[in-house]
Enzyme design. Structure first.
Site, PDB file in Angstrom:
ATOM      1  N   ASP A 155    -103.579  19.306  25.681  1.00 32.99           N
ATOM      2  CA  ASP A 155    -102.659  19.986  24.774  1.00 32.99           C
ATOM      3  C   ASP A 155    -103.186  20.016  23.344  1.00 32.99           C
ATOM      4  OD1 ASP A 155     -99.568  20.572  25.894  1.00 32.99           O
ATOM      5  OD2 ASP A 155    -100.850  19.339  27.160  1.00 32.99           O
ATOM      6  N   ARG A 193     -92.550  22.555  20.343  1.00 35.19           N
ATOM      7  CA  ARG A 193     -93.396  21.569  21.039  1.00 35.19           C
ATOM      8  C   ARG A 193     -94.484  21.119  20.069  1.00 35.19           C
ATOM      9  NH1 ARG A 193     -93.459  21.713  26.630  1.00 35.19           N
ATOM     10  NH2 ARG A 193     -94.198  19.566  26.377  1.00 35.19           N
ATOM     11  N   ASN A 212    -103.026  14.715  26.216  1.00 33.52           N
ATOM     12  CA  ASN A 212    -102.634  15.440  27.423  1.00 33.52           C
ATOM     13  C   ASN A 212    -101.407  14.755  28.008  1.00 33.52           C
ATOM     14  OD1 ASN A 212    -103.158  17.591  29.342  1.00 33.52           O
ATOM     15  ND2 ASN A 212    -103.710  15.995  30.793  1.00 33.52           N
ATOM     16  N   LYS A 213    -100.895  15.302  29.074  1.00 31.66           N
ATOM     17  CA  LYS A 213     -99.667  14.796  29.683  1.00 31.66           C
ATOM     18  C   LYS A 213     -99.729  13.282  29.872  1.00 31.66           C
ATOM     19  CE  LYS A 213     -96.880  16.861  30.310  1.00 31.66           C
ATOM     20  NZ  LYS A 213     -95.814  17.080  29.312  1.00 31.66           N
ATOM     21  N   ALA A 259    -100.061  24.317  27.435  1.00 26.10           N
ATOM     22  CA  ALA A 259    -100.429  24.701  26.068  1.00 26.10           C
ATOM     23  C   ALA A 259    -100.849  26.163  25.927  1.00 26.10           C
ATOM     24  CB  ALA A 259    -101.520  23.767  25.545  1.00 26.10           C
TER      25      ALA A 259
END
Length: 353
Positions: free
Chosen positions: A247, A97, A257-258, A56
């Site tokens: 993120d 994104r 997040n991931k 990010a």
């Protein structure tokens, strides 16, 4: 206390030189280190989409320079026309994104500078470049502050820790130094780290490819595990704490997040292990009251069924590939920012700091 040196081995994933941008091609790591030359805003948008640059904060820096490249492409001396074209470029970059809020934060900051500059297009372009440089410099300083505050937030016992992390949150994911991996680097430098356990992070393997590469490069002991091994490692008392990046964070502390982060938080809670999120305040979206409003990027199914040129799965089945999940604030011990480590409930007090 014994100290280690991981401070002077810096990586800069985004670099401005000779009116163009150079990006470390993270899709080629760890087998090959190389840079990609970016000379247009559209090339920058594609680089973000294809994850040549990712993480990010790094995406925010890259997008800022993408705006500078876009400004160089605009052929008008009229401010209104210039702003209209620049806004179209901003819209294209913003589509790349959807989850990473730093992207939108950087783009809006660049647009604000353009709007508030005087009528001369040349001056606007100069101000945009200066702002992009500032965003990059500020992120390095921010990450170092996160590393400092994160070190102070770590459990006092045991004296030396084994930390589990997910995805890649190091220099490659930021302007340099890193967020969660920045905390880990600070712990290693201070002599408080035994080793890192790095989830491989399916489907794109950022942990196995990028985190392991960064740690090995700096001499930080690292053990790569598959994502499904994390619970076993906690059960076997191999892990003392979990630190991840983010993120986008909602005002209440819910954290995107991931993909796979939520599972780690649940299992960490079950084993009474502290679970930390490390991120700059630019990652906090105070306009969202909770995580239900965070958009989750859906990526190409090929990332699941294919690694390189090798097909792993039958193609006549369905695939589901969300890039992120949302961890509820109740599972998070603390959120580590450049202003200090706070509980999710305290995050709102940093809004205007």
């Amino acid at each position: 206390m014994t100290t280690n040196n991981a401070e002077n081995n810096s990586i800069y994933p985004v670099r401005w030189q000779d009116n163009k941008v150079w990006l470390i091609d993270q899709t080629r790591l760890p087998m090959e280190y190389g840079e990609v030359e970016i000379t247009s805003s559209e090339a920058m948008a594609r680089a973000i989409e294809t994850m040549i640059v990712r993480g990010a904060p790094a995406i925010g820096v890259a997008a800022a320079y993408g705006m500078v490249l876009g400004a160089q492409e605009i052929k008008t001396n009229q401010k209104e026309e210039f702003l209209a074209d620049l806004t179209r470029i901003a819209d294209r970059l913003a589509q790349t994104r959807p989850t990473a809020v730093n992207l939108f934060w950087a783009i809006e900051r660049m647009l604000k500078v353009a709007r508030e500059s005087g009528p001369e297009v040349a001056i606007i372009s100069k101000n945009l470049l200066e702002t992009a440089h500032n965003i990059q410099k500020e992120d390095v300083e921010t990450c170092r502050a996160i590393g400092h505050h994160g070190l102070l937030a770590l459990p006092e016992q045991p004296e030396k820790l084994t930390i589990l992390t997910h995805c890649n949150t190091g220099s490659l994911a930021t302007a340099s130094y890193g967020t969660a991996l920045g905390v880990i680097r600070s712990a290693w430098t201070a002599g408080r780290l035994i080793q890192v356990y790095a989830d491989e992070t399916r489907p794109r393997l950022q942990g196995a490819k990028l985190t392991a590469w960064e740690c090995a490069r700096e001499g930080i002991p690292v053990t790569v595990i598959t994502d499904s091994m994390a619970a076993h490692c906690m059960q076997q008392k191999l892990i003392d704490a979990v630190i991840v990046g983010a993120d986008r964070i909602a005002a209440n502390g819910d954290t995107a997040n991931k993909i796979g982060t939520y599972s780690l938080a649940v299992v960490a809670k079950a084993h009474n292990l502290p679970f930390y999120v490390a991120a700059p305040l630019s990652t906090v979206d105070f306009s969202l009251k909770d995580g239900t409003g965070i958009p989750i990027e859906q990526r190409d199914s090929a990332e699941i069924y294919q690694v390189g040129t090798t097909t792993l799965c039958p193609r006549n089945v369905n695939f589901y590939n969300p890039a992120f999940d949302v961890t509820p604030a109740a599972l998070i011990t603390a959120i580590i920012t450049e202003k200090g480590a706070v509980t999710p409930a305290e995050l709102i007090f940093l809004q205007d700091s």
